[in-house]
Design a protein around this motif. Structure first.
Motif, PDB file in Angstrom:
ATOM      1  N   ARG A 166       0.309   5.543   0.186  1.00  0.00           N
ATOM      2  CA  ARG A 166      -0.636   6.664   0.246  1.00  0.00           C
ATOM      3  C   ARG A 166       0.103   7.937   0.625  1.00  0.00           C
ATOM      4  NH1 ARG A 166      -1.174   4.413   5.348  1.00  0.00           N
ATOM      5  NH2 ARG A 166      -1.456   5.888   7.076  1.00  0.00           N
ATOM      6  N   THR A 167      -0.343   9.029   0.041  1.00  0.00           N
ATOM      7  CA  THR A 167       0.228  10.318   0.402  1.00  0.00           C
ATOM      8  C   THR A 167      -0.440  10.809   1.681  1.00  0.00           C
ATOM      9  OG1 THR A 167      -1.388  11.462  -1.004  1.00  0.00           O
ATOM     10  CG2 THR A 167       0.765  10.936  -1.985  1.00  0.00           C
ATOM     11  N   ASP A 197       0.849  -1.195   0.000  1.00  0.00           N
ATOM     12  CA  ASP A 197       0.000   0.000   0.000  1.00  0.00           C
ATOM     13  C   ASP A 197       0.882   1.242   0.000  1.00  0.00           C
ATOM     14  OD1 ASP A 197      -2.638   1.374   0.344  1.00  0.00           O
ATOM     15  OD2 ASP A 197      -1.716   2.023   2.228  1.00  0.00           O
TER      16      ASP A 197
END
Length: 334
Positions: free
Chosen positions: A306-307, A304
């Motif tokens: 994510r920002t 995974d």
């Protein structure tokens, strides 16, 4: 009364260096300045936000805009008219939903629309308002038996019953559950799409970010930031962040070594540190590209990526130097 017709390109609302001070609440006390210096302009057809903690001066500001309260200094123009000098010049053209407004428990939805509509020379079709705000099935229901979301929808209907050009909506979703809040946001956008300019007062950062075309952030009676939500967030200083999750501790350790080495040699990457079972990498606006490129070259695939989202709350922290606390200020009402 003839409808004001300012130049199509002129601001619908103009506020310049507004100031309002309330007398001391008790003998021997000191006066409270609720609004020190607030200036902004609202364009026709937009949702314009006034955002800030409770007590920051938001409600006092819009009460001055609507002519419900007299300012001590500064200028206000609505549709080219001065609501301070002549409140009746804009009364028919500004609809107001005030914070914590309430109706008699036994009045029905339809009766409330009829009563409020009688105050205006030109009134909206009640059936159309009920349909717009999903209240048709509740026309004969008493106010006390409405849910919180239904009461808020009714308050919007009452603000629109006079066919206003400008609607002031004050803390519209306070006390609503998440589903009712999202439904109310959809309704506010429908109101704007119907041709009404919306002045939205809120202390919810996510609400302002979702709804507002432009906004001002008010703190301690002053404007501390203004612009579009996206421009304010994009203008934030400091590092961007990326979080990565891997299948197991071994993969995470290998990726940490890769990304720590990347931080040592790449100016776009500041640091790579373990955070629980994730790796957080910080750097410039190019940090995500650098991370993905490095991992791909080493054939390392995270589970995974994510920002780390930056928000209007980060804007508040940057411009004020402190955390955003909803109830930080105390606004005096008289």
């Amino acid at each position: 009364m003839a409808t004001p017709q300012p130049d199509a390109d002129a601001p619908v609302v103009e506020v310049g260096h507004l100031r309002k001070t309330y007398p001391a609440a008790r003998r021997g006390g000191v006066p409270k300045t609720a609004v020190t210096d607030v200036s902004f302009q609202v364009a026709r057809g937009e949702i314009f936000g006034i955002l800030g903690p409770n007590g920051a001066g938001k409600t006092t500001t819009v009460e001055c805009v609507s002519g419900l309260r007299h300012a001590d200094g500064g200028t206000v123009r609505v549709l080219g008219h001065d609501p301070q000098a002549d409140p009746t010049s804009v009364r028919e053209h500004v609809g107001v939903q005030l914070q914590e407004a309430a109706l008699h428990d036994k009045i029905t939805v339809g009766e409330a629309l009829d009563v409020f509509g009688s105050f205006y020379t030109h009134r909206a079709d009640p059936a159309e308002l009920l349909d717009l705000l999903d209240l048709t099935a509740h026309r004969d229901q008493q106010f006390a038996k409405l849910s919180g979301g239904q009461k808020q929808r009714l308050s919007i209907a009452l603000a629109l019953v006079g066919k206003p050009q400008v609607a002031i909506l004050d803390e519209l979703t306070t006390g609503l559950d998440p589903a009712a809040r999202r439904a109310t946001w959809d309704l506010v956008e429908k109101v704007r799409d119907s041709g009404v300019t919306v002045l939205l007062v809120t202390h919810f950062m996510d609400e302002a970010e979702r709804l507002c075309d432009r906004l001002v952030v008010i703190d301690g009676g002053r404007v501390v930031a203004q612009g579009t939500p996206s421009a304010l967030i994009e203008g934030l200083e400091g590092d961007r962040g990326v979080r990565l999750r891997f299948a197991d501790a071994g993969a995470r350790a290998g990726a940490t070594a890769l990304l720590t080495a990347l931080a040592d040699r790449d100016d776009d990457v500041t640091a790579a540190v373990p955070v629980g079972d994730e790796i957080e990498v910080t750097g410039t606006h190019k940090v995500l590209f650098a991370v993905v490129q490095t991992l791909a070259a080493a054939d390392v695939v995270p589970d995974d990526v994510r920002t780390l989202e930056r928000t209007l709350e980060d804007v508040f922290v940057q411009v004020t130097g402190r955390a955003y606390r909803v109830d930080e200020n105390e606004e005096v009402a008289a």
